[in-house]
Design an enzyme around this catalytic site. Sequence first.
Site, PDB file in Angstrom:
ATOM      1  N   GLU A 133     -21.539   4.389  21.652  1.00  0.00           N
ATOM      2  CA  GLU A 133     -20.963   4.529  20.333  1.00  0.00           C
ATOM      3  C   GLU A 133     -20.365   3.119  19.871  1.00  0.00           C
ATOM      4  O   GLU A 133     -19.191   2.613  20.457  1.00  0.00           O
ATOM      5  CB  GLU A 133     -19.983   5.446  20.218  1.00  0.00           C
ATOM      6  CG  GLU A 133     -20.206   6.994  20.565  1.00  0.00           C
ATOM      7  CD  GLU A 133     -21.340   7.495  19.322  1.00  0.00           C
ATOM      8  OE1 GLU A 133     -21.452   6.673  18.322  1.00  0.00           O
ATOM      9  OE2 GLU A 133     -22.155   8.349  19.793  1.00  0.00           O
ATOM     10  N   CYS A 181     -14.389   2.028  13.210  1.00  0.00           N
ATOM     11  CA  CYS A 181     -15.594   1.459  13.300  1.00  0.00           C
ATOM     12  C   CYS A 181     -16.669   2.156  12.091  1.00  0.00           C
ATOM     13  O   CYS A 181     -17.864   1.453  11.931  1.00  0.00           O
ATOM     14  CB  CYS A 181     -16.346   2.192  14.608  1.00  0.00           C
ATOM     15  SG  CYS A 181     -16.115   3.908  14.711  1.00  0.00           S
TER      16      CYS A 181
END
Length: 468
Positions: free
Chosen positions: A210, A244
């Site tokens: 990720e 993010c």
Amino acid sequence: MDSFEDKLQQLREAFNAGRTRSAEFRAAQLQGLSHFLRDNKQQLQEALAQDLHKSAFESEVSEIAISQAEVDLALRNLRSWMKDEKVSKNLATQLDSAFIRKEPFGLVLIIVPWNYPLNLTLVPLVGAIAAGNCVVLKPSEISKATEKILAEVLPRYLDQSCFAVVLGGPQETGQLLEHRFDYIFFTGNTYVGKIVMAAAAKHLTPITLELGGKNPCYVDDNCDPQTVANRVAWFRYFNAGQTCVAPDYVLCSQEMQERLVPALQNAITRFYGDNPQTSPNLGRIINQKHFERLQGLLGCGRVAIGGQSDEGERYIAPTVLVDVQETEPVMQEEIFGPILPLVTVTNLDEAIEFINRREKPLALYAFSKRSQVIKQVLARTSSGGFCGNDGFMHMTLSSLPFGGVGTSGMGRYHGKFSFDTFSNQRACLLRSPGMEKINDLRYPPYTSRNLRVLLVAMEKRCCSCTLL
């Protein structure tokens, strides 16, 4: 001497003994996570405030409540997720049993970043536990207060023969990665992600990465600028931009930029007051290194809003940059802070071309009153996730998979996708020990007739009388 060897061996022995396999054991560990969240809520909020100056609101919304929802979902659905999945059969296997068994990988390593140190620990952990794995957690050493709770308090709520928290910085993480794991789950930046992937490759260990990237946000001319500004400002400056999936830049026309800048100023003032530094709702930069990096980016383009900073508090004001060139540093790296560049384009085609000549992002956003514009952006681009007319709300749906594509990551999780990520999809066919006459068709000496019959039997999905 290897400080991890004994603990990893203990965990592997527990897995091999089948300790984590039963639904009862998995449910008990998930209930332990639930108790951990409820018993230590105030302590967790204080730690997040200490690490990131997170407000109680942001801690609840983005860390505690999301983690609790994942636990609750897994507890409600655990037995159904664990059930063998029956699959269709061909004529040759009509009397047999064919199914997919979801079995745990074994010993899992979860490496956690500092920006959402609770959420990004517990959400993948829920999936790993639900799938029946033993787990090693490596929290970030940068978010020190949260790391301390995860190391000292969390283990009390779990079976410590099956779960461990290990501490340390890059050196210790590197040593840990020298060991063989059955699955690695990493959240962090692309540079470190490549290191983790290289380490996993030595043992051919499956991995989820990720990562991040520069998430675009396209704003059409027909939008109400204040509505867009409210939504963009909220998810850009949430957690001081250290998210993010936050928008890393806005693409819009020159006309829309002129309308959007005052609307963004209005939103920032409404959210954080005339002096955002005194607002309890605005976070701080995690450490000095990142503060200095972000200060360097403030020199790009022209500051239209904000730009102030305070090194003593690691404070950077909610900032909007205009007249930004594509070649400037702020457009070459993920910002990961409360800075929003506005880049002007002449039309939708130019915006899409701009997006497509860069690496595929973790998230992509588009604002328009015309559904056709949203659909065009969706159809002509690629990203890990997409949200039209809002930002990162797709993250709140456990029914949607979360993950990147290309340099923004690989693999998916959240909800049942987490369970699937940490499960080996084992293909199973149980055949009868008898009925050997039928199997004679496949044995030598081969004949054209037997070939025709066998091909029909292998292709047909249901019973048929047309065998010859």
